[in-house]
Design a protein around this motif. Structure first.
Motif, PDB file in Angstrom:
ATOM      1  N   ILE A  42      18.782 -24.702  21.680  1.00  0.00           N
ATOM      2  CA  ILE A  42      19.894 -24.155  21.562  1.00  0.00           C
ATOM      3  C   ILE A  42      20.592 -22.556  21.144  1.00  0.00           C
ATOM      4  CG2 ILE A  42      21.011 -24.838  19.692  1.00  0.00           C
ATOM      5  CD1 ILE A  42      23.376 -25.723  21.089  1.00  0.00           C
ATOM      6  N   ARG A  43      21.038 -22.451  22.489  1.00  0.00           N
ATOM      7  CA  ARG A  43      21.468 -21.653  22.448  1.00  0.00           C
ATOM      8  C   ARG A  43      22.691 -20.830  21.259  1.00  0.00           C
ATOM      9  NH1 ARG A  43      24.645 -18.501  27.042  1.00  0.00           N
ATOM     10  NH2 ARG A  43      25.143 -20.499  26.438  1.00  0.00           N
ATOM     11  N   THR A  44      22.347 -19.901  20.849  1.00  0.00           N
ATOM     12  CA  THR A  44      23.919 -20.464  19.196  1.00  0.00           C
ATOM     13  C   THR A  44      25.082 -20.162  19.843  1.00  0.00           C
ATOM     14  OG1 THR A  44      22.654 -17.320  18.729  1.00  0.00           O
ATOM     15  CG2 THR A  44      22.339 -18.809  18.145  1.00  0.00           C
ATOM     16  N   LEU A  45      25.337 -19.072  20.832  1.00  0.00           N
ATOM     17  CA  LEU A  45      26.339 -19.137  21.604  1.00  0.00           C
ATOM     18  C   LEU A  45      27.438 -20.157  22.179  1.00  0.00           C
ATOM     19  CD1 LEU A  45      27.190 -16.641  23.250  1.00  0.00           C
ATOM     20  CD2 LEU A  45      27.645 -16.339  21.397  1.00  0.00           C
ATOM     21  N   ASP A  46      26.131 -21.251  21.699  1.00  0.00           N
ATOM     22  CA  ASP A  46      26.687 -23.250  22.294  1.00  0.00           C
ATOM     23  C   ASP A  46      26.590 -23.908  20.715  1.00  0.00           C
ATOM     24  OD1 ASP A  46      26.951 -22.457  24.926  1.00  0.00           O
ATOM     25  OD2 ASP A  46      24.379 -22.998  24.744  1.00  0.00           O
ATOM     26  N   LEU A  47      26.474 -23.079  19.660  1.00  0.00           N
ATOM     27  CA  LEU A  47      26.496 -24.147  18.578  1.00  0.00           C
ATOM     28  C   LEU A  47      28.033 -24.556  18.168  1.00  0.00           C
ATOM     29  CD1 LEU A  47      23.820 -22.587  16.694  1.00  0.00           C
ATOM     30  CD2 LEU A  47      23.753 -24.636  17.512  1.00  0.00           C
ATOM     31  N   TYR A  48      28.427 -25.465  17.849  1.00  0.00           N
ATOM     32  CA  TYR A  48      30.291 -25.898  17.487  1.00  0.00           C
ATOM     33  C   TYR A  48      29.764 -26.483  15.864  1.00  0.00           C
ATOM     34  CZ  TYR A  48      29.073 -29.997  20.692  1.00  0.00           C
ATOM     35  OH  TYR A  48      28.408 -30.810  20.768  1.00  0.00           O
ATOM     36  N   ASP A  49      30.544 -27.074  15.127  1.00  0.00           N
ATOM     37  CA  ASP A  49      31.301 -27.966  13.985  1.00  0.00           C
ATOM     38  C   ASP A  49      30.697 -29.204  14.373  1.00  0.00           C
ATOM     39  OD1 ASP A  49      30.837 -26.007  12.560  1.00  0.00           O
ATOM     40  OD2 ASP A  49      33.293 -26.675  11.715  1.00  0.00           O
ATOM     41  N   GLY A  50      30.340 -29.868  14.319  1.00  0.00           N
ATOM     42  CA  GLY A  50      30.095 -31.804  14.797  1.00  0.00           C
ATOM     43  C   GLY A  50      29.213 -31.901  15.523  1.00  0.00           C
ATOM     44  N   LEU A  51      28.176 -31.231  16.201  1.00  0.00           N
ATOM     45  CA  LEU A  51      27.212 -31.308  16.856  1.00  0.00           C
ATOM     46  C   LEU A  51      26.060 -31.655  15.763  1.00  0.00           C
ATOM     47  CD1 LEU A  51      25.893 -30.112  19.445  1.00  0.00           C
ATOM     48  CD2 LEU A  51      24.656 -28.269  17.652  1.00  0.00           C
ATOM     49  N   ARG A  52      25.226 -32.926  16.826  1.00  0.00           N
ATOM     50  CA  ARG A  52      24.316 -33.937  16.601  1.00  0.00           C
ATOM     51  C   ARG A  52      23.662 -34.042  18.345  1.00  0.00           C
ATOM     52  NH1 ARG A  52      27.430 -38.276  13.604  1.00  0.00           N
ATOM     53  NH2 ARG A  52      29.515 -37.068  13.502  1.00  0.00           N
ATOM     54  N   LEU A  53      22.425 -32.397  17.772  1.00  0.00           N
ATOM     55  CA  LEU A  53      21.867 -33.246  18.967  1.00  0.00           C
ATOM     56  C   LEU A  53      20.464 -33.306  18.918  1.00  0.00           C
ATOM     57  CD1 LEU A  53      21.438 -31.934  21.984  1.00  0.00           C
ATOM     58  CD2 LEU A  53      20.533 -29.673  21.230  1.00  0.00           C
ATOM     59  N   PRO A  54      19.907 -34.912  19.990  1.00  0.00           N
ATOM     60  CA  PRO A  54      18.868 -35.216  19.587  1.00  0.00           C
ATOM     61  C   PRO A  54      18.355 -34.078  20.694  1.00  0.00           C
ATOM     62  CG  PRO A  54      20.212 -36.694  20.235  1.00  0.00           C
ATOM     63  CD  PRO A  54      20.929 -35.483  20.440  1.00  0.00           C
ATOM     64  N   VAL A  55      16.923 -34.064  19.974  1.00  0.00           N
ATOM     65  CA  VAL A  55      15.121 -33.650  20.552  1.00  0.00           C
ATOM     66  C   VAL A  55      13.963 -34.202  20.546  1.00  0.00           C
ATOM     67  CG1 VAL A  55      14.839 -30.634  21.032  1.00  0.00           C
ATOM     68  CG2 VAL A  55      17.163 -31.373  20.378  1.00  0.00           C
ATOM     69  N   THR A  56      13.331 -34.028  21.298  1.00  0.00           N
ATOM     70  CA  THR A  56      12.370 -34.720  21.535  1.00  0.00           C
ATOM     71  C   THR A  56      11.412 -33.146  21.979  1.00  0.00           C
ATOM     72  OG1 THR A  56      12.649 -36.624  21.523  1.00  0.00           O
ATOM     73  CG2 THR A  56      10.352 -36.116  22.681  1.00  0.00           C
ATOM     74  N   ILE A  57       9.801 -33.247  21.160  1.00  0.00           N
ATOM     75  CA  ILE A  57       8.622 -32.463  21.515  1.00  0.00           C
ATOM     76  C   ILE A  57       7.852 -32.728  21.314  1.00  0.00           C
ATOM     77  CG2 ILE A  57       8.477 -30.043  21.030  1.00  0.00           C
ATOM     78  CD1 ILE A  57      10.766 -29.428  19.579  1.00  0.00           C
ATOM     79  N   GLY A  58       6.887 -33.491  22.447  1.00  0.00           N
ATOM     80  CA  GLY A  58       6.197 -34.104  21.988  1.00  0.00           C
ATOM     81  C   GLY A  58       6.895 -35.634  21.682  1.00  0.00           C
ATOM     82  N   ARG A  59       5.498 -35.839  20.837  1.00  0.00           N
ATOM     83  CA  ARG A  59       6.153 -36.855  19.503  1.00  0.00           C
ATOM     84  C   ARG A  59       6.659 -36.621  18.699  1.00  0.00           C
ATOM     85  NH1 ARG A  59       2.676 -37.178  14.875  1.00  0.00           N
ATOM     86  NH2 ARG A  59       1.985 -35.747  14.903  1.00  0.00           N
ATOM     87  N   HIS A  60       7.741 -35.254  18.671  1.00  0.00           N
ATOM     88  CA  HIS A  60       8.444 -35.423  17.193  1.00  0.00           C
ATOM     89  C   HIS A  60       9.600 -35.802  18.154  1.00  0.00           C
ATOM     90  CE1 HIS A  60       5.624 -33.197  14.099  1.00  0.00           C
ATOM     91  NE2 HIS A  60       5.472 -32.508  16.009  1.00  0.00           N
ATOM     92  N   GLU A  61      10.779 -36.522  17.405  1.00  0.00           N
ATOM     93  CA  GLU A  61      11.591 -37.140  17.681  1.00  0.00           C
ATOM     94  C   GLU A  61      13.195 -35.771  16.884  1.00  0.00           C
ATOM     95  OE1 GLU A  61      13.818 -40.588  18.911  1.00  0.00           O
ATOM     96  OE2 GLU A  61      11.396 -41.749  18.889  1.00  0.00           O
ATOM     97  N   LEU A  62      14.065 -34.948  17.239  1.00  0.00           N
ATOM     98  CA  LEU A  62      14.156 -34.721  16.037  1.00  0.00           C
ATOM     99  C   LEU A  62      16.442 -34.288  15.887  1.00  0.00           C
ATOM    100  CD1 LEU A  62      11.626 -31.092  15.908  1.00  0.00           C
ATOM    101  CD2 LEU A  62      11.725 -32.670  15.075  1.00  0.00           C
ATOM    102  N   LEU A  63      16.577 -34.368  15.372  1.00  0.00           N
ATOM    103  CA  LEU A  63      18.167 -34.064  15.254  1.00  0.00           C
ATOM    104  C   LEU A  63      18.571 -32.606  14.616  1.00  0.00           C
ATOM    105  CD1 LEU A  63      20.813 -35.482  15.804  1.00  0.00           C
ATOM    106  CD2 LEU A  63      20.873 -36.756  13.047  1.00  0.00           C
ATOM    107  N   LEU A  64      19.538 -31.765  15.821  1.00  0.00           N
ATOM    108  CA  LEU A  64      19.914 -30.510  15.498  1.00  0.00           C
ATOM    109  C   LEU A  64      21.288 -31.103  15.097  1.00  0.00           C
ATOM    110  CD1 LEU A  64      19.313 -27.482  15.577  1.00  0.00           C
ATOM    111  CD2 LEU A  64      20.267 -27.363  17.780  1.00  0.00           C
ATOM    112  N   VAL A  65      21.504 -30.475  13.526  1.00  0.00           N
ATOM    113  CA  VAL A  65      22.991 -30.687  13.187  1.00  0.00           C
ATOM    114  C   VAL A  65      23.421 -29.352  12.574  1.00  0.00           C
ATOM    115  CG1 VAL A  65      24.559 -31.874  10.979  1.00  0.00           C
ATOM    116  CG2 VAL A  65      22.579 -32.910  12.753  1.00  0.00           C
ATOM    117  N   HIS A  66      24.902 -29.314  13.442  1.00  0.00           N
ATOM    118  CA  HIS A  66      25.213 -27.850  13.103  1.00  0.00           C
ATOM    119  C   HIS A  66      27.063 -28.458  12.221  1.00  0.00           C
ATOM    120  CE1 HIS A  66      27.014 -24.465  13.241  1.00  0.00           C
ATOM    121  NE2 HIS A  66      27.678 -24.104  13.364  1.00  0.00           N
ATOM    122  N   GLU A  67      27.500 -28.009  11.276  1.00  0.00           N
ATOM    123  CA  GLU A  67      28.866 -28.431  10.655  1.00  0.00           C
ATOM    124  C   GLU A  67      28.970 -26.817   9.596  1.00  0.00           C
ATOM    125  OE1 GLU A  67      28.594 -31.215   7.140  1.00  0.00           O
ATOM    126  OE2 GLU A  67      30.857 -31.816   8.146  1.00  0.00           O
TER     127      GLU A  67
END
Length: 105
Positions: free
Chosen positions: A6-31
Motif C-alpha cells: 500500500i502507499r503510505t498516503l493510503d494508510l488510515y486508522d482502522g485499516l485491515r487489509l488482507p493480502v495474498t503473496i504466493g501462499r502467504h495470507e497476510l493482514l496489514l493493520v493500521h491503528e
C-alpha cells in the motif's frame, strides 16, 4: 523480493487489509499511527482476523475470542498460540514486505 502492499498516503486508522503473496495470507493493520503485518488467519481456529475487533494494538479473533498483541504476536489467553509477524519495509512512497521465494521472510 520486495512486494508492494500500500502507499503510505493510503494508510488510515482502522485499516485491515488482507493480502495474498504466493501462499502467504497476510493482514496489514493500521491503528493510531502504527502499522503491523501479521498472518491473516488465527493460528487457533483458522478464522479470518480482518473480521476481528481491534483495540489498543490488540486483535481479537472473531471465532473463539482469543486476543493477540500486534506488538509481539503473543496470545495472553493461551501462550501456545502466537501470530506470525512480518517486518514492514519502505520503498519510496510504498510500504511492503520482502519475502523470499522459498517461503521464508
Amino acid at each position: 523480493m520486495f512486494h508492494r502492499l500500500i502507499r503510505t498516503l493510503d494508510l488510515y486508522d482502522g485499516l485491515r487489509l488482507p493480502v495474498t503473496i504466493g501462499r502467504h495470507e497476510l493482514l496489514l493493520v493500521h491503528e493510531e499511527g502504527e502499522t503491523w503485518l501479521v498472518q491473516r488467519r488465527c493460528p487457533h481456529g483458522d478464522f479470518p482476523l480482518e473480521r476481528g475487533t481491534l483495540h489498543d494494538g490488540v486483535l481479537r479473533c472473531p471465532g473463539h475470542g482469543l486476543t493477540f498483541s500486534l506488538r509481539n504476536g503473543r496470545c495472553p489467553d493461551n501462550p501456545a498460540f502466537c501470530l506470525r509477524r512480518y517486518r514492514l519495509e519502505f520503498d519510496g512512497p510504498w510500504l511492503g514486505v520482502s519475502l523470499d521465494p522459498t517461503g521464508g521472510h
